[in-house]
Design an enzyme around this catalytic site. Structure first.
Site, short mmCIF file in Angstrom:
data_model
loop_
_atom_site.label_atom_id
_atom_site.label_comp_id
_atom_site.label_asym_id
_atom_site.label_seq_id
_atom_site.Cartn_x
_atom_site.Cartn_y
_atom_site.Cartn_z
N GLY A 163 1.15 5.07 7.14
CA GLY A 163 1.27 3.64 7.33
C GLY A 163 0.48 2.82 6.32
O GLY A 163 0.14 1.67 6.56
N ARG A 164 0.21 3.42 5.18
CA ARG A 164 -0.53 2.77 4.09
C ARG A 164 -1.99 2.48 4.47
O ARG A 164 -2.65 1.69 3.81
CB ARG A 164 0.16 1.47 3.62
N LEU A 165 -2.49 3.12 5.51
CA LEU A 165 -3.91 3.00 5.86
C LEU A 165 -4.67 4.10 5.13
O LEU A 165 -5.14 5.07 5.72
CB LEU A 165 -4.11 3.07 7.37
#
Length: 214
Positions: free
Chosen positions: A189-191
């Site tokens: 999730g692009r974290l």
């Protein structure tokens, strides 16, 4: 070409403060060895960014040849564009883009020439063809065509026998003395995980570690 749908989720290992090493050099060595063990192609390839006298940035790929507590060493022509940039501004940045491992490492620091003795020791370990190549290339200068370089190489091959090629005065190594490290591990999730190492303010030789927002 629209690349807006070209994406990949990162699902490999995370990087936390708990599993990160206190010493960024040891953390780098750990990740580097994992890249080697994973048969990552050219794990020592690094993008080197410099800035010239007009504040114009340049970037290119060079090969890391040695690293230790003293710094990160690479070799080049001292008359090249990158060398001219370094002469004007010795602050540089390097990037190790280990993409398939969903990792990258950014190191910023001050760069200086290594001793001629160190350069000569490495130069003697290079293949004969690479030794000749250092003499042939007036790096970054304009040449008429490839045949010009081939002719020059042939002339030098006749002049120097293997084991007898001297170190050119205009060729040698640089050592980057790190002033900061950033370790990036891709996350779902692009974290992404980003840990930033900078010298501790008490000049103790230790490092402060901060988590950066992805």
């Amino acid at each position: 070409m629209d690349l807006s749908e070209y994406r990949k989720d990162y699902l490999k290992d995370g990087l936390t403060r708990a599993n990160a090493m206190e010493d960024p050099l040891k953390q780098f060595e750990h990740w580097f060895q994992q890249a080697v063990d994973a048969d990552y192609p050219e794990p020592n390839a690094m993008s080197l960014a410099t800035v010239d006298t007009n504040m114009q940035p340049s970037i290119r790929t060079v090969l890391l040849k040695h690293f230790s507590a003293e710094g990160f060493v690479f070799f080049t022509n001292y008359q090249s564009r990158k060398a001219q940039d370094i002469e004007a501004n010795p602050q540089v940045s390097i990037l190790f883009p280990w993409i398939t491992l969903e990792r990258q490492v950014i190191i910023k620091g001050h760069v200086e020439k290594i001793s001629r003795e160190e350069s000569e020791q490495y130069f003697k370990s290079r293949p004969h063809s690479s030794q000749l190549g250092a003499w042939v290339s007036n790096q970054s200068s304009v040449v008429l065509n490839r045949e010009f370089l081939a002719t020059k190489l042939d002339e030098l091959d006749k002049e120097f026998k293997p084991g007898e090629v001297p170190l050119p005065e205009f060729w040698g190594g640089y050592r980057i003395k790190p002033e900061s490290f950033e370790f990036w591990q891709g996350g779902p999730g692009r974290l992404h995980d980003r840990l930033y190492y900078s010298p501790a303010p008490n000049n103790s030789g230790e490092w402060s570690i901060e988590r950066l927002s992805p």
